[in-house]
Design a protein around this motif. Sequence first.
Motif, PDB file in Angstrom:
ATOM      1  N   ARG A  57       0.841  -1.204   0.000  1.00 52.46           N
ATOM      2  CA  ARG A  57       0.000   0.000   0.000  1.00 52.46           C
ATOM      3  C   ARG A  57       0.878   1.256   0.000  1.00 52.46           C
ATOM      4  N   THR A  58       1.954   1.254   0.805  1.00 51.54           N
ATOM      5  CA  THR A  58       2.872   2.395   0.866  1.00 51.54           C
ATOM      6  C   THR A  58       3.536   2.630  -0.491  1.00 51.54           C
ATOM      7  N   GLU A  87      -5.961   5.877  -9.409  1.00 45.26           N
ATOM      8  CA  GLU A  87      -5.054   6.982  -9.100  1.00 45.26           C
ATOM      9  C   GLU A  87      -5.467   7.612  -7.781  1.00 45.26           C
ATOM     10  N   LEU A  88      -4.484   8.052  -7.013  1.00 47.02           N
ATOM     11  CA  LEU A  88      -4.783   8.764  -5.775  1.00 47.02           C
ATOM     12  C   LEU A  88      -5.423  10.105  -6.110  1.00 47.02           C
ATOM     13  N   VAL A  94      -6.460  -1.089  -8.924  1.00 49.43           N
ATOM     14  CA  VAL A  94      -6.034   0.166  -8.287  1.00 49.43           C
ATOM     15  C   VAL A  94      -6.650   1.346  -9.025  1.00 49.43           C
ATOM     16  N   TYR A 129      -0.920   5.639  -6.643  1.00 49.11           N
ATOM     17  CA  TYR A 129      -2.100   4.782  -6.752  1.00 49.11           C
ATOM     18  C   TYR A 129      -2.532   4.266  -5.388  1.00 49.11           C
ATOM     19  N   GLU A 130      -3.746   3.752  -5.348  1.00 42.95           N
ATOM     20  CA  GLU A 130      -4.256   3.105  -4.144  1.00 42.95           C
ATOM     21  C   GLU A 130      -5.179   1.968  -4.571  1.00 42.95           C
ATOM     22  N   PRO A 131      -5.306   0.925  -3.719  1.00 41.56           N
ATOM     23  CA  PRO A 131      -6.241  -0.148  -4.056  1.00 41.56           C
ATOM     24  C   PRO A 131      -7.668   0.392  -4.148  1.00 41.56           C
ATOM     25  N   ALA A 141      -0.886  11.116  -1.234  1.00 44.18           N
ATOM     26  CA  ALA A 141      -0.476   9.933  -0.457  1.00 44.18           C
ATOM     27  C   ALA A 141      -0.921  10.076   0.982  1.00 44.18           C
ATOM     28  N   SER A 142      -1.294   8.948   1.578  1.00 38.31           N
ATOM     29  CA  SER A 142      -1.715   8.974   2.992  1.00 38.31           C
ATOM     30  C   SER A 142      -0.756   8.221   3.854  1.00 38.31           C
ATOM     31  N   LEU A 174       2.424   1.626  -3.464  1.00 35.19           N
ATOM     32  CA  LEU A 174       1.404   2.102  -4.409  1.00 35.19           C
ATOM     33  C   LEU A 174       1.176   3.601  -4.238  1.00 35.19           C
ATOM     34  N   ALA A 175       1.088   4.067  -3.003  1.00 32.19           N
ATOM     35  CA  ALA A 175       0.879   5.503  -2.758  1.00 32.19           C
ATOM     36  C   ALA A 175       2.055   6.310  -3.297  1.00 32.19           C
TER      37      ALA A 175
END
Length: 92
Positions: free
Chosen positions: A44-45, A86-87, A84, A52-54, A91-92, A47-48
């Motif tokens: 997840r980290t 796009e964010l 996924v 991207y995010e799931p 990023a979180s 991807l961010a």
Amino acid sequence: MMPTAQMSSSGGPWRLYVALMGATEWPDFRWERPAPVPTIAERRTVLATLGYEPVPGSEWSWIEDTATHGDDTSPVVLIAAIDVRELTGGAS
């Protein structure tokens, strides 16, 4: 069509990439270790970091393939995939 993130290894380093249709290069990241398998939090980290995010509610699915197509005696390649997007909020 929604992009898919995939993570693969054939016993060496793990590689995570976002498969983008029509793109000549895909965002990617390598963990330079064969084990342990990158955790869901690590994925997840990354991807961010790649932007991207799931997709909410999606889960990683696993399949195996062979390094040489059609040769079931060749080394196994493990592949994980998740949808996924796009964010939108960074990023979180």
